[in-house]
Design an enzyme around this catalytic site. Structure first.
Site, PDB file in Angstrom:
ATOM      1  N   THR A  89       7.834  -0.374   6.754  1.00  0.00           N
ATOM      2  CA  THR A  89       9.034  -1.386   7.627  1.00  0.00           C
ATOM      3  C   THR A  89       8.645  -1.408   8.931  1.00  0.00           C
ATOM      4  O   THR A  89       8.632  -2.600   9.378  1.00  0.00           O
ATOM      5  CB  THR A  89      10.118  -0.457   7.330  1.00  0.00           C
ATOM      6  OG1 THR A  89      10.529  -0.326   5.997  1.00  0.00           O
ATOM      7  CG2 THR A  89      11.404  -0.989   8.173  1.00  0.00           C
ATOM      8  N   ASN A  93       6.913  -4.795  -5.388  1.00  0.00           N
ATOM      9  CA  ASN A  93       7.549  -3.401  -5.884  1.00  0.00           C
ATOM     10  C   ASN A  93       8.468  -3.423  -6.886  1.00  0.00           C
ATOM     11  O   ASN A  93       8.664  -2.497  -7.552  1.00  0.00           O
ATOM     12  CB  ASN A  93       8.157  -2.951  -4.510  1.00  0.00           C
ATOM     13  CG  ASN A  93       9.080  -3.957  -3.837  1.00  0.00           C
ATOM     14  OD1 ASN A  93       8.609  -5.078  -3.465  1.00  0.00           O
ATOM     15  ND2 ASN A  93      10.216  -3.411  -3.395  1.00  0.00           N
ATOM     16  N   GLN A 137       2.301  -1.518  -2.108  1.00  0.00           N
ATOM     17  CA  GLN A 137       2.136  -1.016  -3.467  1.00  0.00           C
ATOM     18  C   GLN A 137       1.002  -1.058  -4.116  1.00  0.00           C
ATOM     19  O   GLN A 137       0.613  -0.848  -5.137  1.00  0.00           O
ATOM     20  CB  GLN A 137       3.202  -1.985  -4.496  1.00  0.00           C
ATOM     21  CG  GLN A 137       4.537  -1.894  -3.945  1.00  0.00           C
ATOM     22  CD  GLN A 137       5.398  -0.503  -4.472  1.00  0.00           C
ATOM     23  OE1 GLN A 137       4.726   0.410  -5.127  1.00  0.00           O
ATOM     24  NE2 GLN A 137       6.296  -0.088  -3.911  1.00  0.00           N
ATOM     25  N   SER A 141       1.848   2.469   3.547  1.00  0.00           N
ATOM     26  CA  SER A 141       2.673   3.622   3.694  1.00  0.00           C
ATOM     27  C   SER A 141       2.193   4.647   2.623  1.00  0.00           C
ATOM     28  O   SER A 141       2.041   4.601   1.721  1.00  0.00           O
ATOM     29  CB  SER A 141       4.012   3.046   3.145  1.00  0.00           C
ATOM     30  OG  SER A 141       5.019   4.017   3.392  1.00  0.00           O
ATOM     31  N   HIS A 183       3.884   7.439   1.408  1.00  0.00           N
ATOM     32  CA  HIS A 183       4.507   7.948   0.585  1.00  0.00           C
ATOM     33  C   HIS A 183       4.292   7.058  -0.904  1.00  0.00           C
ATOM     34  O   HIS A 183       5.101   7.695  -1.858  1.00  0.00           O
ATOM     35  CB  HIS A 183       6.235   8.102   0.899  1.00  0.00           C
ATOM     36  CG  HIS A 183       6.822   6.883   1.103  1.00  0.00           C
ATOM     37  ND1 HIS A 183       7.953   6.613   0.035  1.00  0.00           N
ATOM     38  CD2 HIS A 183       7.178   5.904   1.819  1.00  0.00           C
ATOM     39  CE1 HIS A 183       8.400   5.405   0.449  1.00  0.00           C
ATOM     40  NE2 HIS A 183       7.819   4.979   1.524  1.00  0.00           N
ATOM     41  N   THR A 197       5.078  10.089  20.370  1.00  0.00           N
ATOM     42  CA  THR A 197       3.803  11.411  19.742  1.00  0.00           C
ATOM     43  C   THR A 197       3.756  11.183  18.470  1.00  0.00           C
ATOM     44  O   THR A 197       4.461  11.005  17.525  1.00  0.00           O
ATOM     45  CB  THR A 197       5.011  12.714  20.213  1.00  0.00           C
ATOM     46  OG1 THR A 197       5.324  12.702  21.480  1.00  0.00           O
ATOM     47  CG2 THR A 197       4.010  13.851  19.892  1.00  0.00           C
ATOM     48  N   CYS A 253      15.497   0.333  -1.362  1.00  0.00           N
ATOM     49  CA  CYS A 253      16.164  -0.330  -0.117  1.00  0.00           C
ATOM     50  C   CYS A 253      17.422  -1.187  -0.463  1.00  0.00           C
ATOM     51  O   CYS A 253      18.139  -1.320   0.620  1.00  0.00           O
ATOM     52  CB  CYS A 253      15.053  -0.967   0.612  1.00  0.00           C
ATOM     53  SG  CYS A 253      13.437  -0.212   0.709  1.00  0.00           S
TER      54      CYS A 253
HETATM   55  N1  PMP Z   1       7.111  -3.377   1.408  1.00  0.00           N
HETATM   56  C1  PMP Z   1       6.785  -2.766   0.186  1.00  0.00           C
HETATM   57  C2  PMP Z   1       6.157  -3.927  -0.823  1.00  0.00           C
HETATM   58  C3  PMP Z   1       7.589  -1.828  -0.368  1.00  0.00           C
HETATM   59  O1  PMP Z   1       7.578  -1.489  -1.733  1.00  0.00           O
HETATM   60  C4  PMP Z   1       8.295  -0.773   0.724  1.00  0.00           C
HETATM   61  C5  PMP Z   1       8.807   0.402   0.094  1.00  0.00           C
HETATM   62  N2  PMP Z   1       9.788  -0.016  -0.926  1.00  0.00           N
HETATM   63  C6  PMP Z   1       8.121  -1.126   1.981  1.00  0.00           C
HETATM   64  C7  PMP Z   1       7.724  -2.393   2.181  1.00  0.00           C
HETATM   65  C8  PMP Z   1       8.767  -0.217   3.123  1.00  0.00           C
HETATM   66  O2  PMP Z   1       7.821   0.731   2.984  1.00  0.00           O
HETATM   67  P1  PMP Z   1       8.323   2.046   3.932  1.00  0.00           P
HETATM   68  O3  PMP Z   1       9.429   2.861   2.864  1.00  0.00           O
HETATM   69  O4  PMP Z   1       7.132   2.625   4.416  1.00  0.00           O
HETATM   70  O5  PMP Z   1       9.286   1.591   5.102  1.00  0.00           O
END
Ligand code: PMP
Length: 383
Positions: free
Chosen positions: A72, A152, A180, A200, A202, A242, A329
């Protein structure tokens, strides 16, 4: 016990990643920017080692890797950070797709409010946009083309290779949201032409709250992306604040593991997908796949179960499988998925659709047993 099948929302942390992070939390209390003692030096070493691990996975140089809090933030920085350049050159046209993540869509919407002109390219029923459609919209004043690699919700792979190749010698920046795909389509990403890329940790068994923005040099020059808020000189001032050293170390380790294991993981993911598709056929459930399977990654199925409300389905099968209907989201709203709507899928089918996603570290037998149980409940729900 329910099996977790919502990997596209977030993945369980790999124990080997966690071990690295615990080491750092226990032993390296320093600030990576402290210059006056060894603790600072050690924190910096850990950070730079992680930067190298990320660079190696993607096939870029460590100097092209900038840490952020996740995709994000990377998406916001990359789009908003071009504003000054756009103002000074008069290039204020952006091309993106109607199926981007909200962190792109809402950022370009903000740019529209700031006088930018945005083209939203829609996919067809396959879930893909056409590269020709995207490229035909490029104009003299086009600043940026921003396209996700893998969607996603549907797992559909977008034609970023064709678009990147065509833009490589044009004065237009190309951003790829690879959130993804970065741990899965490794060879494809290494072979892509792009200027900026978001990722990202996670989404590939790293910790939440850490990601990276990759800025690639063209003719030795980084894209003119500026910081969107102000602070210190961390990440060359592009992302002040930081450095979260343990998170960074965890992301580095997740990249190292992805690099070592992505081929093996791809085989496992495909085997699970094939067996799920077999079960769907064998159990006699009425379903359709959303998105053309030939363009989908092997770790996502977006399925419409005819005549079954997805909300009822998720509630009544939650003891077997943890799944979703849309991206996390937006899942607090009950609006039908904007991604499936943009593909031209009718509302009643969207309301019967769910996303199932998986990845490394899963117990295949357990997944398939629970998936089968879920299907028997779905059959009983169908009208
Ligand atoms: N872009 C895509 C294609 C995603 O799938 C996601 C997370 N669902 C994001 C951006 C946002 O990632 P983050 O959770 O690291 O903010």
């Amino acid at each position: 016990m329910s099996v977790y099948l919502d990997y596209n929302a977030s993945t369980p942390i790999d124990p080997r990643v966690l071990d690295v992070m615990i080491e750092v939390y226990r032993n390296d209390p320093g600030n990576a920017d402290s210059r006056t003692h060894d603790f600072g030096e050690q924190a910096r070493k850990v950070t730079e080692n992680a930067r190298k691990q990320i660079a190696e996975l993607l096939g870029v140089t460590p100097e092209e890797v900038f840490f952020t809090s996740g995709s994000t933030e990377s998406n916001n920085i990359v789009i908003q950070g071009l504003k000054d350049y756009a103002e000074s050159t008069g290039k204020k046209h952006i091309i993106t797709t109607a199926i981007e993540h909200k962190s792109v869509l809402n950022t370009v919407k903000y740019m529209e409010s700031q006088g930018f002109d945005v083209d939203y390219v829609s996919p067809d029923l396959s879930g893909r946009v056409s590269a020709e459609d995207v490229l035909s919209r490029v104009r003299e004043d086009t600043l940026l083309v921003s396209i996700m690699h893998v969607n996603n919700e549907t797992g559909t792979i977008q034609p970023v290779k064709e678009i990147g190749d065509a833009l490589a010698d044009k004065d237009v920046f190309f951003h790829v949201d690879a959130t993804q795909s970065c741990s899965k389509l490794v060879d494809q990403i290494r072979d892509l032409h792009y200027d900026m890329l978001s990722m990202s940790a996670h989404k590939f068994r790293g910790p939440q709250g850490i990601g990276a923005l990759i800025l690639r040099r063209r003719n030795y020059k980084l894209p003119p992306v500026k910081n969107v808020y102000f602070g210190g000189q961390q990440e060359h001032g592009l992302r002040p604040g930081t450095t979260p050293v343990a998170l960074v170390a965890g992301m580095g380790k997740a990249c190292e593991l992805a690099q070592a294991e992505y081929k093996e993981e791809a085989i496992e993911n495909k085997a699970i997908r094939d067996e799920m598709l077999n079960l769907l056929k064998k159990e006699g459930v009425r379903y359709e796949l959303n998105g053309d399977p030939q363009y989908c990654i092997d770790s996502t199925l977006n399925i419409c179960f005819d005549g079954v409300s997805s909300e009822a389905l998720m509630l009544s099968t939650k003891q077997y499988c943890a799944i979703s209907n849309g991206s996390a989201c937006t899942s607090r709203s009950y609006d039908p998925s904007y991604v499936l709507a943009a593909m031209g899928i009718p509302v009643e089918k969207i309301e019967s659709s769910v996303r199932i996603s998986w990845g490394s570290g899963v117990n295949k037998r357990n997944i398939l047993d629970n998936f089968k149980k879920m299907l028997s409940v779905i059959i009983s729900l169908a009208i």
